[in-house]
Design a protein around this motif. Structure first.
Motif, PDB file in Angstrom:
ATOM      1  N   GLU A  46       0.847  -1.191   0.000  1.00  0.00           N
ATOM      2  CA  GLU A  46       0.000   0.000   0.000  1.00  0.00           C
ATOM      3  C   GLU A  46       0.884   1.242   0.000  1.00  0.00           C
ATOM      4  O   GLU A  46       1.773   1.382   0.837  1.00  0.00           O
ATOM      5  CB  GLU A  46      -0.888   0.010   1.249  1.00  0.00           C
ATOM      6  N   GLY A  47       0.653   2.138  -0.952  1.00  0.00           N
ATOM      7  CA  GLY A  47       1.345   3.425  -0.974  1.00  0.00           C
ATOM      8  C   GLY A  47       2.834   3.317  -1.271  1.00  0.00           C
ATOM      9  O   GLY A  47       3.311   2.342  -1.847  1.00  0.00           O
ATOM     10  N   GLU A  48       3.542   4.344  -0.859  1.00  0.00           N
ATOM     11  CA  GLU A  48       4.990   4.409  -1.068  1.00  0.00           C
ATOM     12  C   GLU A  48       5.702   3.634   0.029  1.00  0.00           C
ATOM     13  O   GLU A  48       5.139   3.337   1.063  1.00  0.00           O
ATOM     14  CB  GLU A  48       5.446   5.875  -1.046  1.00  0.00           C
ATOM     15  N   GLY A  49       6.956   3.329  -0.207  1.00  0.00           N
ATOM     16  CA  GLY A  49       7.733   2.611   0.793  1.00  0.00           C
ATOM     17  C   GLY A  49       7.195   1.205   0.999  1.00  0.00           C
ATOM     18  O   GLY A  49       6.673   0.581   0.082  1.00  0.00           O
ATOM     19  N   LEU A  50       7.306   0.730   2.201  1.00  0.00           N
ATOM     20  CA  LEU A  50       6.795  -0.610   2.526  1.00  0.00           C
ATOM     21  C   LEU A  50       6.325  -0.621   3.974  1.00  0.00           C
ATOM     22  O   LEU A  50       6.647  -1.493   4.755  1.00  0.00           O
ATOM     23  CB  LEU A  50       7.883  -1.659   2.281  1.00  0.00           C
ATOM     24  N   SER A  51       5.527   0.397   4.319  1.00  0.00           N
ATOM     25  CA  SER A  51       5.060   0.487   5.701  1.00  0.00           C
ATOM     26  C   SER A  51       3.816  -0.344   5.958  1.00  0.00           C
ATOM     27  O   SER A  51       3.494  -0.642   7.098  1.00  0.00           O
ATOM     28  CB  SER A  51       4.794   1.943   6.080  1.00  0.00           C
ATOM     29  N   SER A  52       3.115  -0.729   4.858  1.00  0.00           N
ATOM     30  CA  SER A  52       1.949  -1.583   5.071  1.00  0.00           C
ATOM     31  C   SER A  52       1.701  -2.493   3.876  1.00  0.00           C
ATOM     32  O   SER A  52       2.084  -2.188   2.751  1.00  0.00           O
ATOM     33  CB  SER A  52       0.698  -0.753   5.377  1.00  0.00           C
ATOM     34  N   GLN A  98     -14.374  -3.272   3.262  1.00  0.00           N
ATOM     35  CA  GLN A  98     -13.641  -4.006   2.233  1.00  0.00           C
ATOM     36  C   GLN A  98     -12.902  -3.098   1.267  1.00  0.00           C
ATOM     37  O   GLN A  98     -11.811  -3.434   0.803  1.00  0.00           O
ATOM     38  CB  GLN A  98     -14.587  -4.899   1.439  1.00  0.00           C
ATOM     39  N   THR A  99     -13.450  -1.953   0.952  1.00  0.00           N
ATOM     40  CA  THR A  99     -12.828  -1.081  -0.044  1.00  0.00           C
ATOM     41  C   THR A  99     -11.486  -0.542   0.417  1.00  0.00           C
ATOM     42  O   THR A  99     -10.673  -0.122  -0.398  1.00  0.00           O
ATOM     43  CB  THR A  99     -13.759   0.091  -0.410  1.00  0.00           C
ATOM     44  N   LEU A 100     -11.229  -0.543   1.724  1.00  0.00           N
ATOM     45  CA  LEU A 100      -9.938  -0.075   2.222  1.00  0.00           C
ATOM     46  C   LEU A 100      -8.798  -0.973   1.759  1.00  0.00           C
ATOM     47  O   LEU A 100      -7.649  -0.549   1.717  1.00  0.00           O
ATOM     48  CB  LEU A 100      -9.952   0.002   3.759  1.00  0.00           C
ATOM     49  N   ALA A 101      -9.109  -2.218   1.427  1.00  0.00           N
ATOM     50  CA  ALA A 101      -8.084  -3.157   0.954  1.00  0.00           C
ATOM     51  C   ALA A 101      -8.033  -3.192  -0.570  1.00  0.00           C
ATOM     52  O   ALA A 101      -7.539  -4.133  -1.163  1.00  0.00           O
ATOM     53  CB  ALA A 101      -8.345  -4.550   1.511  1.00  0.00           C
ATOM     54  N   GLY A 102      -8.527  -2.151  -1.210  1.00  0.00           N
ATOM     55  CA  GLY A 102      -8.610  -2.087  -2.667  1.00  0.00           C
ATOM     56  C   GLY A 102      -7.401  -2.568  -3.444  1.00  0.00           C
ATOM     57  O   GLY A 102      -7.535  -3.368  -4.366  1.00  0.00           O
ATOM     58  N   PRO A 103      -6.170  -2.137  -3.106  1.00  0.00           N
ATOM     59  CA  PRO A 103      -5.015  -2.584  -3.875  1.00  0.00           C
ATOM     60  C   PRO A 103      -4.817  -4.107  -3.878  1.00  0.00           C
ATOM     61  O   PRO A 103      -4.241  -4.659  -4.806  1.00  0.00           O
ATOM     62  CB  PRO A 103      -3.833  -1.895  -3.187  1.00  0.00           C
ATOM     63  N   ALA A 104      -5.310  -4.782  -2.849  1.00  0.00           N
ATOM     64  CA  ALA A 104      -5.154  -6.240  -2.798  1.00  0.00           C
ATOM     65  C   ALA A 104      -6.184  -6.955  -3.659  1.00  0.00           C
ATOM     66  O   ALA A 104      -5.968  -8.074  -4.113  1.00  0.00           O
ATOM     67  CB  ALA A 104      -5.260  -6.733  -1.355  1.00  0.00           C
ATOM     68  N   TRP A 105      -7.333  -6.329  -3.910  1.00  0.00           N
ATOM     69  CA  TRP A 105      -8.419  -6.989  -4.636  1.00  0.00           C
ATOM     70  C   TRP A 105      -8.053  -7.351  -6.067  1.00  0.00           C
ATOM     71  O   TRP A 105      -8.387  -8.435  -6.533  1.00  0.00           O
ATOM     72  CB  TRP A 105      -9.678  -6.128  -4.650  1.00  0.00           C
ATOM     73  N   ASP A 106      -7.385  -6.457  -6.790  1.00  0.00           N
ATOM     74  CA  ASP A 106      -7.071  -6.719  -8.200  1.00  0.00           C
ATOM     75  C   ASP A 106      -6.282  -8.007  -8.364  1.00  0.00           C
ATOM     76  O   ASP A 106      -6.618  -8.863  -9.186  1.00  0.00           O
ATOM     77  CB  ASP A 106      -6.293  -5.550  -8.803  1.00  0.00           C
ATOM     78  N   ALA A 107      -5.224  -8.156  -7.602  1.00  0.00           N
ATOM     79  CA  ALA A 107      -4.394  -9.345  -7.722  1.00  0.00           C
ATOM     80  C   ALA A 107      -5.087 -10.582  -7.176  1.00  0.00           C
ATOM     81  O   ALA A 107      -4.922 -11.677  -7.699  1.00  0.00           O
ATOM     82  CB  ALA A 107      -3.063  -9.123  -7.012  1.00  0.00           C
ATOM     83  N   VAL A 108      -5.887 -10.417  -6.137  1.00  0.00           N
ATOM     84  CA  VAL A 108      -6.576 -11.559  -5.534  1.00  0.00           C
ATOM     85  C   VAL A 108      -7.553 -12.200  -6.514  1.00  0.00           C
ATOM     86  O   VAL A 108      -7.712 -13.414  -6.538  1.00  0.00           O
ATOM     87  CB  VAL A 108      -7.312 -11.121  -4.250  1.00  0.00           C
ATOM     88  N   GLN A 109      -8.197 -11.401  -7.316  1.00  0.00           N
ATOM     89  CA  GLN A 109      -9.203 -11.936  -8.222  1.00  0.00           C
ATOM     90  C   GLN A 109      -8.645 -13.047  -9.099  1.00  0.00           C
ATOM     91  O   GLN A 109      -9.332 -14.037  -9.354  1.00  0.00           O
ATOM     92  CB  GLN A 109      -9.771 -10.817  -9.090  1.00  0.00           C
ATOM     93  N   ASN A 110      -7.413 -12.947  -9.522  1.00  0.00           N
ATOM     94  CA  ASN A 110      -6.821 -13.992 -10.347  1.00  0.00           C
ATOM     95  C   ASN A 110      -6.091 -15.036  -9.504  1.00  0.00           C
ATOM     96  O   ASN A 110      -6.203 -16.228  -9.744  1.00  0.00           O
ATOM     97  CB  ASN A 110      -5.858 -13.388 -11.367  1.00  0.00           C
ATOM     98  N   ILE A 131      -7.219  -7.236   5.428  1.00  0.00           N
ATOM     99  CA  ILE A 131      -6.253  -7.353   6.516  1.00  0.00           C
ATOM    100  C   ILE A 131      -5.096  -6.416   6.164  1.00  0.00           C
ATOM    101  O   ILE A 131      -4.521  -6.512   5.082  1.00  0.00           O
ATOM    102  CB  ILE A 131      -5.719  -8.789   6.670  1.00  0.00           C
ATOM    103  N   LYS A 132      -4.804  -5.514   7.073  1.00  0.00           N
ATOM    104  CA  LYS A 132      -3.704  -4.585   6.860  1.00  0.00           C
ATOM    105  C   LYS A 132      -2.591  -4.912   7.837  1.00  0.00           C
ATOM    106  O   LYS A 132      -2.811  -4.934   9.045  1.00  0.00           O
ATOM    107  CB  LYS A 132      -4.163  -3.140   7.066  1.00  0.00           C
TER     108      LYS A 132
END
Length: 155
Positions: A46-52, A98-110, A131-132
């Motif tokens: 999520e975002g820049e760096g690797l904080s989450s 659920q929408t807070l985990a948006g960046p994970a959804w795209d990859a999870v779908q496949n 899960i963050k």
């Protein structure tokens, strides 16, 4: 042989690349009795760096009960040749929205389509949660490049 030295920014950049390439890693939680449980999970930075790191899970998954007992988690990723290994240590929180985990959804779908579809057949699992993981430590190894001991970055 002396090991190459890496800056924190180089470690973070290398770790992000491994996670982006591989996406699926091993997430380890600990239950109330102190027993570790490892499972394959998709994680998206999520975002820049690797904080989450973000992931999604079915509501009925055991890992959510384990996170309620102990929020400490460990993630393990490696590149496709297992040359680079990234370990992330942190604290996980469950995102009810659920929408807070948006960046994970795209990859999870496949990556987890079959698993998710099986879970959707069980009435209690009709909803997903995010899960963050708030990353507190990154460990990076690349034995092929002489990094045989982890380079540790504390966030």
């Amino acid at each position: 042989m002396t090991e190459p030295e890496l800056t924190d920014d180089q470690v973070i950049s290398a770790a992000r690349l491994v996670i982006a390439e591989q996406f699926v890693g091993v997430m380890t939680t600990v239950d109330a009795a102190g027993t570790p449980h490892a499972r394959w999970m998709g994680g998206a930075v999520e975002g820049e760096g690797l904080s989450s790191l973000l992931a999604v899970s079915a509501r009925g998954a055991r890992k959510l009960d384990q996170l309620a007992d102990n929020a400490s988690v460990c993630w393990l990723f490696s590149d496709s040749h297992n040359d680079e290994v990234v370990t992330l240590i942190g604290m996980a929180t469950i995102l009810e929205e659920q929408t807070l985990a948006g960046p994970a959804w795209d990859a999870v779908q496949n990556a987890t389509k079959k698993y998710a579809m099986n879970l959707l057949s069980e009435a209690e699992n009709l909803w997903f949660v995010g899960i963050k993981t708030t990353v507190t430590q990154i460990e990076y190894m690349n034995p092929k490049q002489g990094l045989t001991h982890p380079v540790v970055v504390t966030l």
